[in-house]
Design a protein around this motif. Structure first.
Motif, mmCIF file in Angstrom:
data_model
loop_
_atom_site.group_PDB
_atom_site.id
_atom_site.type_symbol
_atom_site.label_atom_id
_atom_site.label_comp_id
_atom_site.label_asym_id
_atom_site.label_seq_id
_atom_site.Cartn_x
_atom_site.Cartn_y
_atom_site.Cartn_z
ATOM 1 N N GLY A 1 2.869 2.508 3.437
ATOM 2 C CA GLY A 1 2.497 1.448 4.373
ATOM 3 C C GLY A 1 1.854 0.273 3.681
ATOM 4 N N GLU A 2 0.988 0.539 2.702
ATOM 5 C CA GLU A 2 0.346 -0.542 1.957
ATOM 6 C C GLU A 2 1.385 -1.353 1.170
ATOM 7 O OE1 GLU A 2 -2.541 1.342 -0.454
ATOM 8 O OE2 GLU A 2 -3.982 1.646 1.198
ATOM 9 N N PHE A 3 2.374 -0.639 0.621
ATOM 10 C CA PHE A 3 3.418 -1.340 -0.134
ATOM 11 C C PHE A 3 4.225 -2.255 0.781
ATOM 12 C CE2 PHE A 3 7.892 -1.516 -1.436
ATOM 13 C CZ PHE A 3 7.760 -2.133 -2.685
ATOM 14 N N VAL A 4 4.604 -1.752 1.968
ATOM 15 C CA VAL A 4 5.419 -2.552 2.887
ATOM 16 C C VAL A 4 4.631 -3.764 3.383
ATOM 17 C CG1 VAL A 4 6.585 -2.557 5.116
ATOM 18 C CG2 VAL A 4 6.832 -0.600 3.590
ATOM 19 N N VAL A 5 3.380 -3.555 3.755
ATOM 20 C CA VAL A 5 2.564 -4.674 4.237
ATOM 21 C C VAL A 5 2.330 -5.686 3.107
ATOM 22 C CG1 VAL A 5 0.289 -5.319 5.114
ATOM 23 C CG2 VAL A 5 1.473 -3.333 6.051
ATOM 24 N N GLY A 6 2.060 -5.179 1.915
ATOM 25 C CA GLY A 6 1.874 -6.083 0.774
ATOM 26 C C GLY A 6 3.119 -6.889 0.483
ATOM 27 N N LEU A 7 4.297 -6.224 0.592
ATOM 28 C CA LEU A 7 5.558 -6.925 0.380
ATOM 29 C C LEU A 7 5.755 -8.007 1.435
ATOM 30 C CD1 LEU A 7 8.114 -6.840 -1.460
ATOM 31 C CD2 LEU A 7 9.166 -5.413 0.301
ATOM 32 N N ALA A 8 5.408 -7.696 2.678
ATOM 33 C CA ALA A 8 5.552 -8.683 3.753
ATOM 34 C C ALA A 8 4.635 -9.881 3.513
ATOM 35 C CB ALA A 8 5.237 -8.032 5.098
ATOM 36 N N ILE A 9 3.406 -9.622 3.073
ATOM 37 C CA ILE A 9 2.470 -10.722 2.792
ATOM 38 C C ILE A 9 2.977 -11.577 1.634
ATOM 39 C CG2 ILE A 9 0.139 -11.264 1.981
ATOM 40 C CD1 ILE A 9 -0.831 -8.784 3.476
#
Length: 261
Positions: free
Chosen positions: A87-95
């Motif tokens: 989840g942190e990776f996906v959110v970081g990628l989105a940011i």
């Protein structure tokens, strides 16, 4: 002109080709760097891609911002405050890609302003032939020091080739416009000569044409067609007038795009 031929004419290396720049946006800091390097070489793209970059930037921002927020909300509903590594990776990628969209949008805004500025000054200086800084400032409704700074930018970046600012006289000197004036004066002299010749030969028929002896048989020769006359043609990209000979496409001397009659 095909993009590959245009790149060859600009002498653009392979890593600054548009396909490679687009693919490199996956690792967007590299992609943005290559984009800036390409636009530094390509005057035509620098004034024509601003709107495209703005639209692409807005789309990327909306897709990844909305998608990232929706994913975050879904993870919150399922697992509470803990996102986990995935989840942190996906959110970081989105940011990260939302930031990319913002950078492209800002950069596109800058290029849109540059395109308007280049077209405005080229119209005033090259087409309308105003050279005094104070006169140009009055026409474009800007301060003279601002005009001098922006005209200096056009000279440094090649939009006014071989031009220079005469700071003492507060005047911009543009050799290209001097060539335009010389060509127009030459065409005017030719036109006057053609009218004089036409009045002297008025009433002459085909039977008056000279004869040529070919193997004992006399044949009447037709007058040769006159060579194509150069004329001023407006560039569709930057709006500046260029000297173009019909049937001989050439590169715009102000923005580098291809011009044909």
């Amino acid at each position: 002109m095909p993009s590959s031929e245009y790149a060859k004419r600009l002498q653009v290396p392979w890593y600054l080709s548009w396909p490679f720049i687009i693919v490199s946006m996956i690792f967007w800091p590299l992609g943005v760097l290559l984009l800036v390097m390409r636009l530094a070489r390509d005057r035509h793209a620098s004034i024509s891609t601003g709107r495209i970059l703005k639209v692409v930037g807005i789309v990327i921002m909306l897709v990844f911002a909305i998608g990232g927020y929706g994913y975050y909300q879904e993870q919150q509903n399922l697992y509470g405050d803990t996102l986990g590594r995935e989840g942190e990776f996906v959110v970081g990628l989105a940011i990260t890609f939302t930031l990319l969209g913002f950078i492209l949008w800002r950069f596109g805004n800058k290029l849109v302003y540059r395109g308007k500025m280049v077209r405005e000054y080229l119209d005033v200086i090259v087409n309308k032939r105003f050279f005094e800084i104070d006169e140009i400032a009055r026409i474009v409704s800007k301060r003279p020091d601002k005009v001098a700074s922006e005209v200096g930018f056009l000279i440094r970046t090649g939009y006014l080739p071989d031009a220079y600012l005469n700071e003492g006289a507060k005047r911009v000197v543009v050799p290209a416009v001097e060539r335009h004036l010389a060509m127009e004066a030459d065409l005017q002299r030719r036109g006057q000569g053609d009218r004089t010749e036409e009045s002297g030969t008025q009433g002459r028929t085909r039977d008056d044409a000279p004869l040529m002896d070919r193997g004992g048989v006399q044949q009447r020769t037709e007058p040769s067609a006159p060579p194509p006359v150069p004329r001023l043609v407006t560039c569709r990209s930057c709006g500046a007038n260029n000297i173009v000979t019909p049937g001989h496409p050439r590169e715009c001397e102000f923005c580098g795009s291809l011009i044909s009659e």
